[in-house]
Design an enzyme around this catalytic site. Sequence first.
Site, short mmCIF file in Angstrom:
data_model
loop_
_atom_site.label_atom_id
_atom_site.label_comp_id
_atom_site.label_asym_id
_atom_site.label_seq_id
_atom_site.Cartn_x
_atom_site.Cartn_y
_atom_site.Cartn_z
CD GLU A 82 1.49 -1.76 -3.35
OE1 GLU A 82 2.23 -2.23 -4.23
OE2 GLU A 82 1.14 -0.56 -3.32
CD GLU A 158 2.09 3.07 -2.15
OE1 GLU A 158 2.58 2.34 -1.28
OE2 GLU A 158 2.37 2.98 -3.36
#
Length: 569
Positions: A82, A158
């Site tokens: 991320e 995810e």
Amino acid sequence: MHYALDENYFRGYEWWLMKEAKKRNPNITLIGLPWSFPGWLGKGFNWPYVNLQLTAYYIVTWIVGSKHYHDLDIDYIGIWNERAFDINYIKVLRRMLNHQGLQHVKIIASDNLWEPISASMLLDPELLKVIDVIGAHYPGTLTVKDARLTKKKLWSSEDFSTVNSDMGAGCWGRILNQNYVNGYMTSTIAWNLVASYYQQLPYGRCGLMTAQEPWSGHYVVEAPIWVSAHTTQFTQPGWYYLKTVGHLERGGSYVALTDGLGNLTVIVETMSYKHSKCIRPLLPYFNVSHQFATFDLKGSFSQIQELQVWYTKLGKPSERFLFKQLDSLWLLDSGGSFTLELQEDELFTLTTLTSGRKGSFPPPPKSQRFPSVYEDNFNIDYPFFSEAPNFADQTGVFEYYVNMEDPGDHRFTLRQVLNQRPITWAADAFNTISVIGDYSWSNLTIKCDVYIETPEKGGVFIAGRVNKGGILIRSARGIFFWIFANGTYRVTGDLAGWIIYSLGHADVTAKKWYTLTLTLNGRFSSGKLNGKTLWKNISVNFPENGWAAIGTHSFEFAQFDNFRVEASH
């Protein structure tokens, strides 16, 4: 590698976890993804792409070590969870993997959003070639045109992160189907596997099941486990989605998969808006109502004579079923056609596979509170794991340590082993801290032997009523009792040290053992150094409860021994 050349392939629990997973399913896929990086890679910057070769070397050694020390084959490797990617780094990583004979290790990028990675790949033929999978986090079942144009595998790498109640199970059931129906994603990875961390930490109980009491052994097999089974027991990596997938007329979705050898699995879900919200992103409103859905098996599938049926109904306890096998569907006289009656919040799997099974397990031990008297002297010669039980490191790394030159009381200790701040994923604290115990603890006495290793600048603390952890650790409040190698002590109301209750001289230096005692009783606190009162009757109104903790002033070596807590709620 806590510092350069510090290769250790036996830290943490992940090696154990991967090996246990492989015992149960040798074909399970293993993916490595860095969340943070050791600080030394950044050469003074909070950035992993300062020296591309060095960072790639760090990642590749981990993959090589996985095989060498544990016989574990890592199948995919990511870039940085991320956070930003660097196009040249991805290319360097691929070249170094190939150079080490790791052509089979595929690259997944960028574990963030669909963009800018997809556009970058379309503009750069070499980048397009070296990335095997585009992974996006929490895509909300949707993809973007650029990602589809790359013709690469698209994964929700995810997802979920939702409390494992029936709402979480509904979220999981809906996105497992609709990530493909809406977004062509052929893999959905749940964060996280098992909620095995203190529940009051961020994302408490956001695992597929719950096992958060190692002291009692209590665990709960939650509904998302059985929702997973609807897909995972009747498909495998390598199966194909059929093109005939879609939305049902009155809400819900269906997918169909085949192994290409004649087997067929159809999964139908009718999760309602109210009972299938995920933690993120926001879910646009939709409606699901009672309906009949008719399926026609054509082509080679028209020869199928029987389908096994597995069923889940979420919602009211009186109507609730989790992964129940129903009577088979016989298709001999129906010309390959069958009709299902569907209500909201249901899951059906219809499959040619007869291997489905609802596993059973003995009743788990009863749930118990964390013991109100707890001690650990860390006297373990050959620890199974590198960290001590029940301590939850929030920043820094606390490992079992053996003082070879200390034949006496402090031969075996717990040591904070990071000597510089990592390249962090979240805004971590500048101190190290490990929490332990029962979050509802209010009145308690914490006692611990401490050893500062850094002359002049070093410092350690013990603390009580610590009220935050995880990504919020920077703003943790509590009562923190610090001693420093420069001969001073402090009592602060927060980890960062902004709220100062007391400070003064203490007869303390580095490289010497001291015993700290912190007592919290109602609104008052007091502290002892080597059994003598150093400060007392400091009034503390906030927080009223929280964990016990140990830690260091900065990223520095320090040791802890003979930790003991006595608490009452």
